[in-house]
Design an enzyme around this catalytic site. Structure first.
Site, short mmCIF file in Angstrom:
data_model
loop_
_atom_site.label_atom_id
_atom_site.label_comp_id
_atom_site.label_asym_id
_atom_site.label_seq_id
_atom_site.Cartn_x
_atom_site.Cartn_y
_atom_site.Cartn_z
CD GLN A 42 54.94 99.57 76.35
OE1 GLN A 42 54.75 100.10 77.45
NE2 GLN A 42 56.14 99.41 75.84
CE LYS B 151 56.74 100.55 80.57
NZ LYS B 151 56.35 101.17 79.31
CG ASP C 77 55.50 106.85 78.38
OD1 ASP C 77 56.47 106.28 78.93
OD2 ASP C 77 54.54 106.24 77.89
N1 GUN Z 1 57.78 101.53 73.81
C1 GUN Z 1 59.12 101.48 73.88
N2 GUN Z 1 59.55 102.29 74.88
C2 GUN Z 1 58.45 102.88 75.41
C3 GUN Z 1 58.27 103.81 76.46
O1 GUN Z 1 59.21 104.31 77.10
N3 GUN Z 1 56.98 104.16 76.71
C4 GUN Z 1 55.92 103.65 76.01
N4 GUN Z 1 54.70 104.06 76.32
N5 GUN Z 1 56.07 102.78 75.02
C5 GUN Z 1 57.34 102.40 74.73
#
Ligand code: GUN
Length: 309
Positions: free
Chosen positions: A98, A54, A121
């Protein structure tokens, strides 16, 4: 029929190019560079890899990024205090924590603590509610990244989704539920299948659009699929390789079988996966624009080559 293979890697690359143009315009017009902050709790290697990617991709489109790596024993109070600091920092436009989080931390409380305007998100209850509400303007919403990416891939394949039968397999907060909401907004007739669904093959046989986010390798057999349908496989499942080979990544759908019936299908890897981070960057740019009151600017909008989703 042999399905067209949907190239998510290429689509994500072109989306990143558009985002990079938007980032540059924001910088040139307002002197603002979007900044994304990721918080990682613990040392799960897969989560660490995602967070690193990211950050790298944010940099590749000209954004600032920062990651906070916290020990798995961090207290909830300290995590919430960090989020509060980031909420108040005007230089930060997007915040993500995350997932998954260690069991001693209340995930819902953490997601609720993020400023909804910075929740890139789209997991905050305010953003979940806006997505579920027909009355909110699409431009005001932050949409979860993976479903947003799936909708972009579908829009490339199908001119109008109106009236089509869509089946979403999986009902997670991250993919299945928001995916169903987006398909409903596109005027599909939506069914959501889950672990208790009876007769999954019959349901899938009626689907013009199938989105699978079950996390179950090879769950969906090609013979279940409606001929000519579009299949979006969100599953990313690690399975043992053939004798003498390492593990490999497969989707929820038996790809070789399904591609003989569908009209288009996403591969795993290389389908939906690359779209997720690109859409996170799209959300970060949108959040930065909204926070700098540029969202309504016709000049800014026309400077971007398209406005996805
Ligand atoms: N863990 C698995 N997919 C995601 C996501 O799209 N965002 C976040 N923050 N954690 C995740």
């Amino acid at each position: 029929m042999v399905a067209r293979i949907i190239n998510g890697k290429q689509r994500a690359a072109s989306l990143r190019q558009e985002i990079a143009i938007g980032v540059e315009h924001l910088r040139a017009q307002r002197g603002i560079t979007p900044k994304l902050v990721a918080i990682l709790v613990g040392d799960d290697p897969a989560s660490a890899l995602y967070v690193r990617r990211k950050g790298e991709q944010a940099a590749s489109v000209g954004m600032h990024s920062e990651s906070h790596q916290l020990g798995s024993d961090i207290s909830q109070a300290r995590l919430l205090a960090l989020i509060e600091t980031l909420n108040r920092d005007e230089a930060v436009h997007g915040i993500l924590v995350q997932l998954p989080l260690p069991p001693h931390i209340d995930k819902a409380a953490v997601l609720r603590s993020i400023d909804p305007a910075k929740d890139i998100d789209g997991f905050h209850p305010v953003n979940v509610g806006m997505l579920a509400s027909d009355s909110e303007a699409a431009s005001d919403r932050i949409v979860p990244c993976t479903p947003m990416g799936c909708m972009m891939l579908l829009a490339d394949e199908i001119a109008s989704l109106e009236g089509l039968a869509a089946v979403v397999v999986g009902c997670s907060n991250i993919v299945g539920r928001p995916m169903a909401q987006l398909l409903l907004q596109a005027r599909c007739t939506v069914s959501i299948a889950h672990i208790h669904t009876r007769n999954l093959p019959d349901l899938i046989a009626r689907a013009d659009i199938l989105v699978s986010a079950a996390g179950a390798p090879g769950l969906i057999r090609g013979s279940w699929i409606k001929p000519g349908s579009v299949v979006i496989d969100v599953g990313i499942n690690r399975v043992p390789g053939e004798a003498g080979q390492g593990a490999r990544i497969v989707g929820d759908v038996c790809f070789e079988e399904a591609r003989m019936r569908a009209s288009a299908i996403t591969p795993v890897p290389g389908g939906v996966g690359p779209m997720t981070i690109a859409c996170l960057l799209e959300n970060t740019l949108r959040a930065a624009i909204a926070q700098t009151a540029l969202q309504g600017s016709a000049r800014f909008r026309s400077a971007r080559s398209s406005d996805p989703a």
